[in-house]
Scaffold this motif. Structure first.
Motif, PDB file in Angstrom:
ATOM      1  N   ALA A 159     103.781 -24.483 -32.923  1.00 27.78           N
ATOM      2  CA  ALA A 159     103.321 -25.928 -33.615  1.00 27.78           C
ATOM      3  C   ALA A 159     103.563 -27.000 -32.256  1.00 27.78           C
ATOM      4  N   GLN A 160     104.144 -26.731 -31.335  1.00 26.36           N
ATOM      5  CA  GLN A 160     104.009 -27.452 -30.179  1.00 26.36           C
ATOM      6  C   GLN A 160     103.063 -27.406 -29.257  1.00 26.36           C
ATOM      7  N   GLY A 161     102.040 -26.261 -29.572  1.00 23.72           N
ATOM      8  CA  GLY A 161     101.029 -26.175 -28.671  1.00 23.72           C
ATOM      9  C   GLY A 161     101.232 -25.208 -27.425  1.00 23.72           C
ATOM     10  N   TRP A 162     102.316 -24.503 -27.444  1.00 21.21           N
ATOM     11  CA  TRP A 162     102.870 -23.774 -26.497  1.00 21.21           C
ATOM     12  C   TRP A 162     102.344 -22.236 -26.722  1.00 21.21           C
ATOM     13  N   HIS A 163     102.057 -21.683 -25.682  1.00 26.39           N
ATOM     14  CA  HIS A 163     101.687 -20.305 -25.510  1.00 26.39           C
ATOM     15  C   HIS A 163     103.011 -19.493 -25.650  1.00 26.39           C
ATOM     16  N   VAL A 164     102.993 -18.343 -26.415  1.00 22.36           N
ATOM     17  CA  VAL A 164     104.151 -17.635 -26.562  1.00 22.36           C
ATOM     18  C   VAL A 164     104.046 -16.087 -26.349  1.00 22.36           C
ATOM     19  N   PHE A 165     105.144 -15.862 -25.363  1.00 20.84           N
ATOM     20  CA  PHE A 165     105.688 -14.486 -24.769  1.00 20.84           C
ATOM     21  C   PHE A 165     106.480 -13.956 -25.678  1.00 20.84           C
ATOM     22  N   GLY A 212      92.310 -17.795 -22.806  1.00 19.36           N
ATOM     23  CA  GLY A 212      92.447 -18.246 -23.993  1.00 19.36           C
ATOM     24  C   GLY A 212      92.493 -17.349 -25.475  1.00 19.36           C
ATOM     25  N   VAL A 213      92.885 -16.336 -25.163  1.00 17.56           N
ATOM     26  CA  VAL A 213      93.048 -15.316 -26.336  1.00 17.56           C
ATOM     27  C   VAL A 213      94.565 -14.682 -26.353  1.00 17.56           C
TER      28      VAL A 213
END
Length: 313
Positions: free
Chosen positions: A83-89, A284-285
């Protein structure tokens, strides 16, 4: 994005300190800009926060987060990060259930951020050469033996014995992540036996019979009670010889002899994971393979449960 990716590590347990922080420090793809943990201290010179909401409120500029928390609490943290626009590992296993990982995948797609379900054992040196060698072979049978001492590898980690903590399938899912990568045909659960200590909610040992779509049997033996030498081995018998992956995928041999050379770009599990995460963020995937987690869920659906002696740390 060509500049270093600004990353925060959430959850500073053993896996974060042993693997994630050194891998991040060793690469130019990432800058560690924050750590988050309810317990203990952070890293010298890096801002530290008690929860991810505090991180977001701080104004610290973050591009991505690596979630190293127990799986039972990971979905809500990942959802907040997305929701913050952060990419997630996502450290493995990517969640406590299959449904929540699928929901995170869909949420990441809707938000336009990358989600990475990281199966670190797939990045062991022998895995890709094994996959290449097995392609096109006829598989006669395979055996997976993953036996380790829980007191050595998971000391004091009570969460692993709780519902959603996976028990012996916490390491066992590593074996499944390799098997689903290297074997040329999908496979499914036929029977399973789970040994559950009378004072715990998750299994301490398991025996599973799989069969692939070409008819080859695959036997898996997992045990958290192993003392002395530990076993993380996959043996695949084929029409062209026997392939053995030992030491969790790190050592490959064919009929006991010299194995194909590993791709140097994949050297080291966690450096390989962070190269992959950087690549998908910049492309971007997302990379969200749920097949190992789906098999664990299927095992629970098919399994007989046996109560065994209590386990004490």
């Amino acid at each position: 994005m060509t500049a270093p990716i600004r990353i925060a590590v959430v959850g500073l347990g053993k896996i974060a300190r042993d693997q994630h922080l050194p891998a991040i420090a060793a690469t130019s793809n990432f800058d560690l800009v924050a750590t988050v943990s309810r317990q203990g201290d952070g890293v010298d010179g890096v801002p530290h926060f008690r929860d991810i909401e505090q991180l977001a409120a701080s104004g610290t500029v973050v591009d991505a987060v690596a979630l190293c928390t127990p799986p039972q609490v990971r979905r809500s943290i990942a959802q907040f990060a997305i929701a913050q626009g952060w990419h997630v590992f996502l450290e493995k296993p990517p969640g406590a259930t299959l449904a929540e990982v699928i929901a995170l995948r869909d949420a990441a797609a809707a938000a336009g951020v990358s989600l990475f379900a990281s199966w670190h054992s797939r990045y062991a040196d022998g895995v890709e050469p094994a996959r290449d060698w097995l392609a096109g072979r006829t598989i006669h049978r395979a055996t997976i033996t993953w036996r380790e001492d829980v007191r050595v590898w998971h000391p004091g980690q009570d969460w692993i014995w709780e519902p959603g903590g996976f028990g012996v399938f916490d390491p066992g899912i590593n074996a499944l992540s390799i098997a689903t990568r290297i074997l040329p045909h999908p496979f499914f659960v036929e029977t399973a036996e789970l040994d559950v200590p009378e004072n715990r909610a998750a299994p301490i040992a398991a025996r599973v019979a799989f069969r692939d779509t070409a008819g080859a049997p695959i036997a898996m033996d997992l045990d958290f009670r192993q003392e002395g030498p530990q076993s993380w081995d996959i043996v695949v018998e084929t029409d062209a010889g026997t392939l053995t992956l030992a030491q969790g995928g790190g050592v490959l041999s064919i009929d006991g002899g010299t194995a194909p050379a590993a791709d140097t770009d994949l050297h080291g599990e966690y450096p390989g994971l962070y190269r992959r995460f950087a690549a998908i963020v910049r492309a971007g995937v997302s990379d969200v393979d749920v097949s190992p987690l789906r098999l664990v869920g299927d095992i629970y659906l098919r399994a007989r449960h046996h109560v065994v002696d209590p386990f004490h740390e």
